[in-house]
Design a protein around this motif. Sequence first.
Motif, PDB file in Angstrom:
ATOM      1  N   GLY A  28     -20.072  19.002  12.653  1.00 41.21           N
ATOM      2  CA  GLY A  28     -20.540  18.127  13.723  1.00 41.21           C
ATOM      3  C   GLY A  28     -21.934  18.464  14.223  1.00 41.21           C
ATOM      4  O   GLY A  28     -22.421  17.835  15.160  1.00 41.21           O
ATOM      5  N   GLN A  31     -24.742  14.525  13.277  1.00 43.73           N
ATOM      6  CA  GLN A  31     -23.874  13.392  13.597  1.00 43.73           C
ATOM      7  C   GLN A  31     -24.193  12.187  12.711  1.00 43.73           C
ATOM      8  O   GLN A  31     -25.315  12.042  12.230  1.00 43.73           O
ATOM      9  CB  GLN A  31     -24.068  12.995  15.065  1.00 43.73           C
ATOM     10  CG  GLN A  31     -23.683  14.080  16.046  1.00 43.73           C
ATOM     11  CD  GLN A  31     -22.198  14.345  16.061  1.00 43.73           C
ATOM     12  OE1 GLN A  31     -21.396  13.418  16.062  1.00 43.73           O
ATOM     13  NE2 GLN A  31     -21.831  15.619  16.059  1.00 43.73           N
ATOM     14  N   GLU A  34     -27.671  10.236  12.235  1.00 42.51           N
ATOM     15  CA  GLU A  34     -28.805  11.119  12.524  1.00 42.51           C
ATOM     16  C   GLU A  34     -29.738  11.203  11.323  1.00 42.51           C
ATOM     17  O   GLU A  34     -29.293  11.304  10.180  1.00 42.51           O
ATOM     18  CB  GLU A  34     -28.280  12.516  12.882  1.00 42.51           C
ATOM     19  CG  GLU A  34     -29.320  13.425  13.464  1.00 42.51           C
ATOM     20  CD  GLU A  34     -28.721  14.716  14.009  1.00 42.51           C
ATOM     21  OE1 GLU A  34     -29.469  15.694  14.056  1.00 42.51           O
ATOM     22  OE2 GLU A  34     -27.526  14.731  14.366  1.00 42.51           O
TER      23      GLU A  34
END
Length: 124
Positions: A28, A31, A34
């Motif tokens: 994570g 994301q 991104e």
Amino acid sequence: MDIIISNSSGKPIYEQITEQVKNSIITGALQAGEALPSMRLLAKELHISVITTKRAYEDLEREGFIETVAGKGSFVAQKNMEFIREEQLRKAENLLQSAVDVARSGGITLDELREMLTLLYNGD
């Protein structure tokens, strides 16, 4: 995005990049949606060839971890987290099967193997 390249690693540089980006996506740290650094920028930052970063990005795209949009760059793919979890489970199962095979051939009992796994998993 922090990528650390080890020249003493037995793995090719493109594989090191691929693994670290995958790990960042799975944990994570990166994301969905991104933006990743451009291939040229990443190559410059890591002091490596653009061909190496291109190979890493191609592998990541082929495996569905990133998407490349012409003229805009590469982005973390909208990936199903259940698919990622399933992939990690499959990898763990394969590694555990190897450990079981070694344990059986070495006369290590299931209880001993279980104890080792527990200690390793808990970081003790």
